[in-house]
Design a protein around this motif. Structure first.
Motif, mmCIF file in Angstrom:
data_model
loop_
_atom_site.group_PDB
_atom_site.id
_atom_site.type_symbol
_atom_site.label_atom_id
_atom_site.label_comp_id
_atom_site.label_asym_id
_atom_site.label_seq_id
_atom_site.Cartn_x
_atom_site.Cartn_y
_atom_site.Cartn_z
ATOM 1 N N LYS A 158 -14.032 81.368 -27.261
ATOM 2 C CA LYS A 158 -14.025 82.820 -27.132
ATOM 3 C C LYS A 158 -13.592 83.293 -25.742
ATOM 4 C CE LYS A 158 -15.486 83.891 -31.262
ATOM 5 N NZ LYS A 158 -14.654 84.699 -32.190
ATOM 6 N N VAL A 159 -13.954 82.541 -24.712
ATOM 7 C CA VAL A 159 -13.677 82.951 -23.337
ATOM 8 C C VAL A 159 -12.900 81.831 -22.655
ATOM 9 C CG1 VAL A 159 -14.677 83.734 -21.157
ATOM 10 C CG2 VAL A 159 -15.799 84.313 -23.307
ATOM 11 N N ARG A 160 -11.895 82.218 -21.888
ATOM 12 C CA ARG A 160 -11.060 81.211 -21.250
ATOM 13 C C ARG A 160 -11.829 80.445 -20.177
ATOM 14 N NH1 ARG A 160 -5.220 82.952 -19.262
ATOM 15 N NH2 ARG A 160 -5.010 82.925 -21.554
ATOM 16 N N ALA A 161 -12.560 81.163 -19.315
ATOM 17 C CA ALA A 161 -13.340 80.525 -18.245
ATOM 18 C C ALA A 161 -14.749 81.102 -18.292
ATOM 19 C CB ALA A 161 -12.689 80.752 -16.890
ATOM 20 N N PRO A 162 -15.602 80.581 -19.164
ATOM 21 C CA PRO A 162 -16.925 81.196 -19.340
ATOM 22 C C PRO A 162 -17.802 81.142 -18.091
ATOM 23 C CG PRO A 162 -16.770 79.105 -20.531
ATOM 24 C CD PRO A 162 -15.400 79.433 -20.058
ATOM 25 N N GLU A 163 -17.701 80.085 -17.298
ATOM 26 C CA GLU A 163 -18.543 80.000 -16.102
ATOM 27 C C GLU A 163 -18.116 81.006 -15.041
ATOM 28 O OE1 GLU A 163 -18.347 75.910 -15.034
ATOM 29 O OE2 GLU A 163 -19.963 75.336 -16.429
ATOM 30 N N ASN A 164 -16.808 81.230 -14.923
ATOM 31 C CA ASN A 164 -16.351 82.287 -14.019
ATOM 32 C C ASN A 164 -16.792 83.664 -14.523
ATOM 33 O OD1 ASN A 164 -15.125 80.390 -12.407
ATOM 34 N ND2 ASN A 164 -13.123 80.596 -13.381
ATOM 35 N N SER A 165 -16.731 83.831 -15.828
ATOM 36 C CA SER A 165 -17.196 85.095 -16.399
ATOM 37 C C SER A 165 -18.688 85.282 -16.154
ATOM 38 C CB SER A 165 -16.910 85.129 -17.902
ATOM 39 O OG SER A 165 -15.523 85.023 -18.151
ATOM 40 N N LEU A 166 -19.441 84.173 -16.221
ATOM 41 C CA LEU A 166 -20.874 84.246 -15.933
ATOM 42 C C LEU A 166 -21.125 84.714 -14.507
ATOM 43 C CD1 LEU A 166 -23.892 83.623 -16.381
ATOM 44 C CD2 LEU A 166 -23.383 81.252 -15.803
ATOM 45 N N GLN A 167 -20.402 84.163 -13.558
ATOM 46 C CA GLN A 167 -20.622 84.542 -12.164
ATOM 47 C C GLN A 167 -20.246 86.000 -11.923
ATOM 48 O OE1 GLN A 167 -19.007 81.768 -9.433
ATOM 49 N NE2 GLN A 167 -19.788 82.797 -7.616
ATOM 50 N N HIS A 168 -19.139 86.447 -12.492
ATOM 51 C CA HIS A 168 -18.743 87.841 -12.323
ATOM 52 C C HIS A 168 -19.746 88.786 -12.976
ATOM 53 C CE1 HIS A 168 -14.338 86.290 -11.907
ATOM 54 N NE2 HIS A 168 -15.053 86.088 -10.812
ATOM 55 N N ALA A 169 -20.209 88.422 -14.171
ATOM 56 C CA ALA A 169 -21.196 89.262 -14.848
ATOM 57 C C ALA A 169 -22.513 89.288 -14.079
ATOM 58 C CB ALA A 169 -21.421 88.746 -16.271
ATOM 59 N N ALA A 170 -22.900 88.155 -13.477
ATOM 60 C CA ALA A 170 -24.133 88.114 -12.683
ATOM 61 C C ALA A 170 -24.034 89.027 -11.474
ATOM 62 C CB ALA A 170 -24.429 86.684 -12.255
ATOM 63 N N GLN A 171 -22.905 89.011 -10.797
ATOM 64 C CA GLN A 171 -22.724 89.905 -9.651
ATOM 65 C C GLN A 171 -22.788 91.373 -10.082
ATOM 66 O OE1 GLN A 171 -18.999 88.610 -8.053
ATOM 67 N NE2 GLN A 171 -19.832 86.719 -7.168
ATOM 68 N N SER A 172 -22.194 91.682 -11.207
ATOM 69 C CA SER A 172 -22.256 93.058 -11.699
ATOM 70 C C SER A 172 -23.680 93.471 -12.052
ATOM 71 C CB SER A 172 -21.348 93.197 -12.926
ATOM 72 O OG SER A 172 -21.461 94.492 -13.490
#
Length: 386
Positions: A158-172
């Protein structure tokens, strides 16, 4: 003569293999012989005149063997092992096919692509951010997010880079929560609540993105003001600690004073209640005594009056150390120093205490009256004699 010396008069070297006068072997002849042997092995015909047929048999058999070997290698490459803590996402021609469970599996190589994902390992990501709080102060936070892969299909596809998405979502999520919180709470006792709010918001983001990630825990490792204002913030912290200490001291003092005051108040209440009961009891007793005296007075008025008089005199004399007695019609006054009498009695070693009861008082009064009467009679007689 050595083997390579010329002989026979023709000056030609001798063949070490016993060939006599033969020359060196022809390379083309050797290759042809080897080709004939290989052709015989793979079904070809021997002989120098059948070179075309031997080459065709060699080529077809070799291709067949190579194809069988390649097929065997291809089949062996399809076996793989999925560990107990893993799940394997199988893609067939790039499209999701199935999720393989733990065990020995086989999938056609070059057709299926197998992506193994560890679904039990707790992973962690950390980051540090500087952000504004609700009261427009700047704080620096270091957070760590622990997570596991809950859905390997979403995590892989579903997501190309889920761990990067996790970090960005955590910062938000952190910026959203801290921006809605006062600075004091972020730096002190509100850190636990900030971590809980960040976890809930971040999990909602990950579910919305379909990352297949489930959060285990979110920790606020460190929260502090920027280094430029650290000294001022330390002063604020010290003042807050002093305030808390003074509050605790005041509370301790109140805990010691309030119970004592309540005890004194309760004691006074009990004393007042006891005094009230005493006064009521005395009043009731006096009323009953008066009623009984009235009954006795009606039966014998003279005796009762004398009894009341003696009781009154006893009460007066009990509180006085000096008594002066006057007789009607006489000029002399008798003085009775009761205090001196008491001291004299004590000095003489009398062990008993002077007590004036009704009988003693009656006798004393009668004696005083008789003495005064005799003195009056004596005085009258002397006047008559003149």
């Amino acid at each position: 003569m050595s083997w390579n010396e010329p002989g026979g008069g023709n000056n030609k070297p001798r063949d070490p293999w016993g060939g006599g006068d033969q020359g060196p072997p022809d390379l083309d002849e050797a290759l042809k012989k080897l080709q004939d042997k290989l052709g015989g092995i793979f079904g070809g015909r021997r002989g120098g005149n059948t070179g075309g047929g031997s080459g065709g048999g060699l080529s077809g058999s070799l291709l067949l063997v190579l194809a069988a070997g390649a097929l065997l290698v291809w089949a062996l490459m399809g076996f793989y092992q999925v560990d107990e803590q893993e799940r394997a996402v199988v893609l067939r021609f790039g499209k999701y096919h199935v999720t393989a469970q733990p065990g020995l599996r086989w999938n056609p190589p070059l057709i299926d692509e197998v992506v193994r994902v560890n679904t039990t390992k707790v992973r962690s990501v950390s980051f540090r951010e500087i952000m504004l709080t609700k009261d427009e102060n700047i704080v620096e936070l270091q957070m760590s997010v622990q997570y596991v892969i809950d859905d390997p299909n979403k995590f892989v596809l579903k997501v190309r880079a889920p761990e990067n998405s996790l970090q960005h979502a955590a910062q938000s999520a952190v910026r959203h929560v801290v921006g809605d919180t006062q600075m004091d709470l972020v730096l002190t006792e509100g850190r636990a609540k900030v971590a809980i709010d960040v976890r809930d918001r971040l999990q909602s983001y990950l579910d919305l993105y379909e990352t297949g990630i489930r959060l285990s825990k979110v920790n606020v490792d460190e929260s502090k003001p920027p280094s430029q204002v650290q000294a001022a913030f330390d002063d604020v912290i010290k003042a807050r600690e002093d305030e808390e200490r003074l509050k605790n001291e005041a509370q301790a003092y109140a805990n010691g004073i309030v119970p004592e005051a309540r005890g004194r108040a309760q004691r006074q209440i009990e004393e007042a209640s006891a005094y009230k009961e005493q006064v009521i009891a005395n009043a009731e007793g006096e009323a009953q005594r008066f009623s009984k005296l009235l009954t006795e007075y009606k039966k014998a008025p003279q005796v009762t009056r004398e009894r009341l008089y003696l009781d009154a005199v006893q009460g007066v004399y009990a509180n006085s150390s000096k008594v002066m007695v006057d007789v009607e019609g006489g000029n002399n006054v008798m003085y009775l120093p009761l205090d001196k009498m008491t001291e004299k009695s004590a000095a003489s070693g009398a062990a008993r205490r002077l007590q004036v009861d009704s009988n003693t008082m009656r006798e004393l009064v009668n004696a005083v009256a008789e003495q005064m009467a005799r003195d009056e009679a004596s005085t009258a007689s002397r006047r008559g004699g003149r």
